[in-house]
Write a protein that holds these residues in place. Structure first.
Motif, PDB file in Angstrom:
ATOM      1  N   LYS A 241       0.857  -1.191   0.000  1.00  0.00           N
ATOM      2  CA  LYS A 241       0.000   0.000   0.000  1.00  0.00           C
ATOM      3  C   LYS A 241       0.887   1.232   0.000  1.00  0.00           C
ATOM      4  N   LYS A 242       0.535   2.205  -0.803  1.00  0.00           N
ATOM      5  CA  LYS A 242       1.282   3.450  -0.824  1.00  0.00           C
ATOM      6  C   LYS A 242       1.028   4.219   0.471  1.00  0.00           C
ATOM      7  N   THR A 243       2.051   4.923   0.917  1.00  0.00           N
ATOM      8  CA  THR A 243       1.918   5.687   2.151  1.00  0.00           C
ATOM      9  C   THR A 243       0.783   6.701   2.043  1.00  0.00           C
ATOM     10  N   LYS A 244       0.631   7.319   0.882  1.00  0.00           N
ATOM     11  CA  LYS A 244      -0.408   8.337   0.724  1.00  0.00           C
ATOM     12  C   LYS A 244      -1.818   7.753   0.851  1.00  0.00           C
ATOM     13  N   ASP A 245      -1.941   6.440   0.665  1.00  0.00           N
ATOM     14  CA  ASP A 245      -3.242   5.776   0.789  1.00  0.00           C
ATOM     15  C   ASP A 245      -3.437   5.108   2.147  1.00  0.00           C
ATOM     16  N   THR A 246      -2.447   5.210   3.018  1.00  0.00           N
ATOM     17  CA  THR A 246      -2.513   4.559   4.323  1.00  0.00           C
ATOM     18  C   THR A 246      -3.515   5.273   5.222  1.00  0.00           C
ATOM     19  N   LEU A 247      -4.451   4.503   5.761  1.00  0.00           N
ATOM     20  CA  LEU A 247      -5.511   5.058   6.590  1.00  0.00           C
ATOM     21  C   LEU A 247      -5.147   4.983   8.072  1.00  0.00           C
ATOM     22  N   VAL A 248      -5.552   5.990   8.810  1.00  0.00           N
ATOM     23  CA  VAL A 248      -5.337   6.012  10.254  1.00  0.00           C
ATOM     24  C   VAL A 248      -6.417   5.169  10.927  1.00  0.00           C
ATOM     25  N   GLU A 249      -6.018   4.401  11.920  1.00  0.00           N
ATOM     26  CA  GLU A 249      -6.964   3.608  12.711  1.00  0.00           C
ATOM     27  C   GLU A 249      -7.370   4.432  13.927  1.00  0.00           C
ATOM     28  N   ASN A 250      -8.585   4.938  13.896  1.00  0.00           N
ATOM     29  CA  ASN A 250      -9.032   5.844  14.949  1.00  0.00           C
ATOM     30  C   ASN A 250      -9.908   5.171  16.009  1.00  0.00           C
ATOM     31  N   VAL A 251      -9.886   3.861  16.061  1.00  0.00           N
ATOM     32  CA  VAL A 251     -10.672   3.148  17.068  1.00  0.00           C
ATOM     33  C   VAL A 251     -10.145   3.452  18.471  1.00  0.00           C
ATOM     34  N   THR A 252      -8.828   3.490  18.610  1.00  0.00           N
ATOM     35  CA  THR A 252      -8.218   3.837  19.889  1.00  0.00           C
ATOM     36  C   THR A 252      -7.979   5.341  19.946  1.00  0.00           C
ATOM     37  N   PRO A 253      -8.047   5.958  21.119  1.00  0.00           N
ATOM     38  CA  PRO A 253      -7.862   7.410  21.243  1.00  0.00           C
ATOM     39  C   PRO A 253      -6.378   7.796  21.212  1.00  0.00           C
ATOM     40  N   TRP A 254      -5.700   7.474  20.123  1.00  0.00           N
ATOM     41  CA  TRP A 254      -4.259   7.683  20.054  1.00  0.00           C
ATOM     42  C   TRP A 254      -3.876   9.158  20.172  1.00  0.00           C
ATOM     43  N   GLN A 255      -4.722  10.048  19.652  1.00  0.00           N
ATOM     44  CA  GLN A 255      -4.390  11.474  19.733  1.00  0.00           C
ATOM     45  C   GLN A 255      -4.388  11.968  21.170  1.00  0.00           C
ATOM     46  N   ASP A 256      -5.388  11.550  21.950  1.00  0.00           N
ATOM     47  CA  ASP A 256      -5.420  11.917  23.364  1.00  0.00           C
ATOM     48  C   ASP A 256      -4.194  11.368  24.090  1.00  0.00           C
ATOM     49  N   GLN A 257      -3.853  10.119  23.771  1.00  0.00           N
ATOM     50  CA  GLN A 257      -2.705   9.486  24.417  1.00  0.00           C
ATOM     51  C   GLN A 257      -1.400  10.215  24.080  1.00  0.00           C
ATOM     52  N   HIS A 258      -1.228  10.577  22.815  1.00  0.00           N
ATOM     53  CA  HIS A 258      -0.002  11.268  22.403  1.00  0.00           C
ATOM     54  C   HIS A 258       0.097  12.651  23.049  1.00  0.00           C
TER      55      HIS A 258
END
Length: 202
Positions: free
Chosen positions: A65-82
């Motif tokens: 898969k091309k990096t530009k087509d890579t989807l973020v998995e937002n099931v976990t609250p990774w942004q809050d954690q970061h």
């Protein structure tokens, strides 16, 4: 012109090349690689080096898969954690409060594609450091380029041997100096003076 792969709050090694480039070209057609800076960065907390990793959706098939087509998995609250990890690590650093309000939107916006996050982190750092480097995006992948090729800097195992000058870090009295962390580590510790650590000396 210099060719880079957009990465997540890129390592200092990448920005040391970016600020010395007249024009930045971002590779948009490379294949996604696991365990690279494309979706991770490293910061310095009280326990030492800490990984911040963006979860991504991997294709069901074995095809690349091309990096530009890579989807973020937002099931976990990774942004809050970061964001919590950054606050815990750097809230007492000299410049964290100076940048945190401009940084917050990256952790509040819902992203679909990984590349959008990486471009936004680049724009944040560019504004914070007042970089004048303009950037373009590739339209096709090529192995031969007239640009200076820094795409390998996205690979954790392929980092340059030269080191950026040491600077004071939050927990270096406990763990010693840790080189080539995320540009955020240098920014929060040195603020606008971070540029002087990134510029190549004659």
């Amino acid at each position: 012109m210099s060719l880079f792969i957009p990465t997540y709050f890129s390592p200092i090694s990448q920005y040391s090349e970016i600020i010395n480039s007249d024009e930045v070209i971002f590779e948009m057609d490379d294949n996604f690689q696991k365990q690279s800076y494309r979706n991770r960065c490293y910061i310095f907390n009280t326990n030492g080096k800490q990984l911040l990793n963006i979860p991504v959706k991997h294709p069901l098939s074995s095809s690349r898969k091309k990096t530009k087509d890579t989807l973020v998995e937002n099931v976990t609250p990774w942004q809050d954690q970061h964001f919590k990890s950054l606050k815990t690590a750097y809230r007492n650093s000299p410049f964290f409060e100076f940048y945190v309000d401009d940084l917050a939107p990256i952790f509040e916006k819902e992203y679909k594609f990984l590349q959008d996050i990486n471009i936004d982190t680049f724009l944040f750092i560019s504004e914070a450091l007042q970089l004048e480097s303009k950037f373009k995006k590739t339209t096709t992948y090529t192995t031969e380029t007239q640009s200076t090729d820094f795409r390998a800097l996205a690979d954790i195992k392929n980092q340059p041997t030269h080191k950026v000058s040491k600077y004071i870090q939050m927990f270096d009295d406990k763990h010693g100096f840790i080189s080539n962390l995320s540009i955020l580590d240098l920014l929060f510790m040195e603020g606008p003076n971070a540029i002087s650590f990134l510029e190549k000396k004659p």
